[in-house]
Design a protein around this motif. Structure first.
Motif, PDB file in Angstrom:
ATOM      1  N   THR A  19       0.835  -1.211   0.000  1.00  0.00           N
ATOM      2  CA  THR A  19       0.000   0.000   0.000  1.00  0.00           C
ATOM      3  C   THR A  19       0.863   1.251   0.000  1.00  0.00           C
ATOM      4  O   THR A  19       0.611   2.192  -0.757  1.00  0.00           O
ATOM      5  CB  THR A  19      -0.947   0.001   1.224  1.00  0.00           C
ATOM      6  OG1 THR A  19      -1.776  -1.154   1.156  1.00  0.00           O
ATOM      7  CG2 THR A  19      -1.805   1.243   1.258  1.00  0.00           C
ATOM      8  N   SER A  22       2.581   1.738  -3.394  1.00  0.00           N
ATOM      9  CA  SER A  22       1.663   2.125  -4.468  1.00  0.00           C
ATOM     10  C   SER A  22       1.241   3.589  -4.383  1.00  0.00           C
ATOM     11  O   SER A  22       0.614   4.101  -5.303  1.00  0.00           O
ATOM     12  CB  SER A  22       0.426   1.225  -4.475  1.00  0.00           C
ATOM     13  OG  SER A  22      -0.364   1.477  -3.337  1.00  0.00           O
ATOM     14  N   GLN A  23       1.617   4.274  -3.300  1.00  0.00           N
ATOM     15  CA  GLN A  23       1.294   5.700  -3.170  1.00  0.00           C
ATOM     16  C   GLN A  23       2.387   6.593  -3.739  1.00  0.00           C
ATOM     17  O   GLN A  23       2.209   7.800  -3.859  1.00  0.00           O
ATOM     18  CB  GLN A  23       1.068   6.075  -1.699  1.00  0.00           C
ATOM     19  CG  GLN A  23       0.068   5.219  -0.967  1.00  0.00           C
ATOM     20  CD  GLN A  23      -1.211   5.004  -1.724  1.00  0.00           C
ATOM     21  OE1 GLN A  23      -1.847   5.950  -2.183  1.00  0.00           O
ATOM     22  NE2 GLN A  23      -1.610   3.750  -1.871  1.00  0.00           N
ATOM     23  N   ASP A  30       3.318   1.419  -9.293  1.00  0.00           N
ATOM     24  CA  ASP A  30       1.946   0.926  -9.406  1.00  0.00           C
ATOM     25  C   ASP A  30       1.899  -0.591  -9.537  1.00  0.00           C
ATOM     26  O   ASP A  30       0.838  -1.190  -9.379  1.00  0.00           O
ATOM     27  CB  ASP A  30       1.233   1.563 -10.601  1.00  0.00           C
ATOM     28  CG  ASP A  30       0.797   2.983 -10.317  1.00  0.00           C
ATOM     29  OD1 ASP A  30       0.853   3.404  -9.143  1.00  0.00           O
ATOM     30  OD2 ASP A  30       0.395   3.679 -11.269  1.00  0.00           O
ATOM     31  N   ARG A  33       0.195  -2.536  -6.915  1.00  0.00           N
ATOM     32  CA  ARG A  33      -1.259  -2.595  -6.921  1.00  0.00           C
ATOM     33  C   ARG A  33      -1.774  -3.840  -7.656  1.00  0.00           C
ATOM     34  O   ARG A  33      -2.920  -4.240  -7.492  1.00  0.00           O
ATOM     35  CB  ARG A  33      -1.840  -1.318  -7.532  1.00  0.00           C
ATOM     36  CG  ARG A  33      -3.256  -1.095  -7.085  1.00  0.00           C
ATOM     37  CD  ARG A  33      -3.821   0.273  -7.389  1.00  0.00           C
ATOM     38  NE  ARG A  33      -3.179   1.285  -6.567  1.00  0.00           N
ATOM     39  CZ  ARG A  33      -2.375   2.228  -7.047  1.00  0.00           C
ATOM     40  NH1 ARG A  33      -2.147   2.311  -8.320  1.00  0.00           N
ATOM     41  NH2 ARG A  33      -1.825   3.107  -6.251  1.00  0.00           N
ATOM     42  N   GLY A  41      -9.038  -1.825  -6.397  1.00  0.00           N
ATOM     43  CA  GLY A  41      -8.276  -0.966  -5.500  1.00  0.00           C
ATOM     44  C   GLY A  41      -8.774  -1.017  -4.071  1.00  0.00           C
ATOM     45  O   GLY A  41      -8.454  -0.157  -3.263  1.00  0.00           O
ATOM     46  N   PRO A  45      -5.317   0.450  -2.015  1.00  0.00           N
ATOM     47  CA  PRO A  45      -5.936   1.659  -2.568  1.00  0.00           C
ATOM     48  C   PRO A  45      -4.927   2.645  -3.150  1.00  0.00           C
ATOM     49  O   PRO A  45      -3.736   2.585  -2.853  1.00  0.00           O
ATOM     50  CB  PRO A  45      -6.637   2.269  -1.352  1.00  0.00           C
ATOM     51  CG  PRO A  45      -5.836   1.794  -0.195  1.00  0.00           C
ATOM     52  CD  PRO A  45      -5.321   0.425  -0.565  1.00  0.00           C
ATOM     53  N   ASN A  46      -5.446   3.544  -3.960  1.00  0.00           N
ATOM     54  CA  ASN A  46      -4.652   4.645  -4.512  1.00  0.00           C
ATOM     55  C   ASN A  46      -5.032   5.897  -3.733  1.00  0.00           C
ATOM     56  O   ASN A  46      -6.070   6.499  -3.984  1.00  0.00           O
ATOM     57  CB  ASN A  46      -4.959   4.820  -6.002  1.00  0.00           C
ATOM     58  CG  ASN A  46      -4.141   5.931  -6.610  1.00  0.00           C
ATOM     59  OD1 ASN A  46      -3.348   6.585  -5.944  1.00  0.00           O
ATOM     60  ND2 ASN A  46      -4.348   6.158  -7.889  1.00  0.00           N
ATOM     61  N   TRP A  47      -4.192   6.281  -2.787  1.00  0.00           N
ATOM     62  CA  TRP A  47      -4.472   7.426  -1.926  1.00  0.00           C
ATOM     63  C   TRP A  47      -3.622   8.624  -2.293  1.00  0.00           C
ATOM     64  O   TRP A  47      -3.220   9.392  -1.434  1.00  0.00           O
ATOM     65  CB  TRP A  47      -4.233   7.066  -0.464  1.00  0.00           C
ATOM     66  CG  TRP A  47      -5.256   6.162   0.115  1.00  0.00           C
ATOM     67  CD1 TRP A  47      -6.542   6.009  -0.289  1.00  0.00           C
ATOM     68  CD2 TRP A  47      -5.068   5.277   1.216  1.00  0.00           C
ATOM     69  NE1 TRP A  47      -7.173   5.090   0.489  1.00  0.00           N
ATOM     70  CE2 TRP A  47      -6.291   4.618   1.432  1.00  0.00           C
ATOM     71  CE3 TRP A  47      -3.997   4.979   2.037  1.00  0.00           C
ATOM     72  CZ2 TRP A  47      -6.473   3.692   2.435  1.00  0.00           C
ATOM     73  CZ3 TRP A  47      -4.167   4.053   3.032  1.00  0.00           C
ATOM     74  CH2 TRP A  47      -5.396   3.421   3.227  1.00  0.00           C
ATOM     75  N   ARG A  48      -3.345   8.819  -3.535  1.00  0.00           N
ATOM     76  CA  ARG A  48      -2.559   9.978  -3.962  1.00  0.00           C
ATOM     77  C   ARG A  48      -3.463  11.206  -3.969  1.00  0.00           C
ATOM     78  O   ARG A  48      -3.819  11.727  -5.020  1.00  0.00           O
ATOM     79  CB  ARG A  48      -1.969   9.739  -5.343  1.00  0.00           C
ATOM     80  CG  ARG A  48      -0.948   8.641  -5.368  1.00  0.00           C
ATOM     81  CD  ARG A  48      -0.355   8.541  -6.764  1.00  0.00           C
ATOM     82  NE  ARG A  48       0.527   7.404  -6.848  1.00  0.00           N
ATOM     83  CZ  ARG A  48       0.359   6.407  -7.699  1.00  0.00           C
ATOM     84  NH1 ARG A  48      -0.636   6.425  -8.555  1.00  0.00           N
ATOM     85  NH2 ARG A  48       1.209   5.417  -7.711  1.00  0.00           N
ATOM     86  N   PHE A  49      -3.843  11.654  -2.806  1.00  0.00           N
ATOM     87  CA  PHE A  49      -4.815  12.736  -2.677  1.00  0.00           C
ATOM     88  C   PHE A  49      -4.383  14.018  -3.380  1.00  0.00           C
ATOM     89  O   PHE A  49      -5.188  14.709  -3.950  1.00  0.00           O
ATOM     90  CB  PHE A  49      -5.061  13.066  -1.205  1.00  0.00           C
ATOM     91  CG  PHE A  49      -5.702  11.956  -0.442  1.00  0.00           C
ATOM     92  CD1 PHE A  49      -6.914  11.441  -0.840  1.00  0.00           C
ATOM     93  CD2 PHE A  49      -5.083  11.436   0.673  1.00  0.00           C
ATOM     94  CE1 PHE A  49      -7.515  10.422  -0.131  1.00  0.00           C
ATOM     95  CE2 PHE A  49      -5.677  10.421   1.386  1.00  0.00           C
ATOM     96  CZ  PHE A  49      -6.898   9.910   0.982  1.00  0.00           C
ATOM     97  N   LYS A 100     -16.042  20.038  -0.346  1.00  0.00           N
ATOM     98  CA  LYS A 100     -15.433  19.274  -1.430  1.00  0.00           C
ATOM     99  C   LYS A 100     -16.337  19.287  -2.659  1.00  0.00           C
ATOM    100  O   LYS A 100     -15.852  19.382  -3.796  1.00  0.00           O
ATOM    101  CB  LYS A 100     -15.179  17.839  -0.967  1.00  0.00           C
ATOM    102  CG  LYS A 100     -14.667  16.901  -2.036  1.00  0.00           C
ATOM    103  CD  LYS A 100     -13.249  17.213  -2.433  1.00  0.00           C
ATOM    104  CE  LYS A 100     -12.650  16.105  -3.275  1.00  0.00           C
ATOM    105  NZ  LYS A 100     -12.641  16.357  -4.696  1.00  0.00           N
TER     106      LYS A 100
END
Length: 185
Positions: A19, A22-23, A30, A33, A41, A45-49, A100
């Motif tokens: 995890t 993958s960030q 990636d 992932r 995901g 997960p993909n948490w690239r906020f 948001k």
């Protein structure tokens, strides 16, 4: 039992490392992932906020009222205020969803403001309708001012040395929407 404990710990450690890897902003990471066999995901997960373009400005909608001829106006007023952050918001902050949503609609408007492609024009028009309806629920009507106008403003939030950027002024809209009034009646 020790073997099971070690296997569970190793599984969680592998999951954590996959995890975290993958960030990383570099897309070659990636590959971690791919261990997520669900393909959604959910497990990794993909948490690239904030990547690749972090938000560095606040976006606000202001409105003003206008007379029937749209010649006289009230002063510009804020539609909503961003709530100051508190420590408790790190755990629970349902009001952030509201902010948001406004941010996302403003982003849609900015991406499609000069669009000529029909799908982008439709996205822009839907965003304008959404904002007008949102503002209409917050407008405080005044006698002799049957219209309102919306302004999208960007500014650097707490950095008051930066001047605000006035991005978009909407067309006038009626304070009382005839379609909404008919449904309510």
């Amino acid at each position: 039992m020790r073997v099971v404990d070690k296997a569970v710990c190793a599984g969680f450690a592998t999951w954590f490392v996959a995890t975290v890897l993958s960030q990383h902003p570099e897309r070659s990471y990636d590959r971690a992932r791919k261990l997520d066999r669900t393909g959604t995901g959910v497990l990794i997960p993909n948490w690239r906020f904030f990547a690749p373009n972090p938000a560095v400005e606040d976006q606000h909608f202001l409105y003003r009222l206008a007379d029937a001829d749209q010649q006289e106006h009230s002063e510009w007023r804020t539609v909503y205020d961003i709530e100051p952050r508190r420590w408790g918001h790190a755990l629970w902050f349902p009001g952030r969803r509201h902010e948001k949503a406004i941010f996302d609609v403003a982003a849609t408007l900015m991406q499609n403001r000069a669009a000529a492609v029909p799908t982008q024009v439709a996205a822009r028009e839907a965003a304008v309708r959404l904002i007008n309806d949102f503002v209409r629920t917050r407008v405080e009507p005044e006698e002799g001012f049957p219209y309102f106008q919306v302004l999208l403003v960007r500014y650097a939030g707490y950095d008051h040395s930066e001047k605000p950027v006035y991005d978009m002024v909407f067309d006038y809209a009626p304070v009382v929407d005839d379609e909404t009034a008919e449904v309510a009646a």
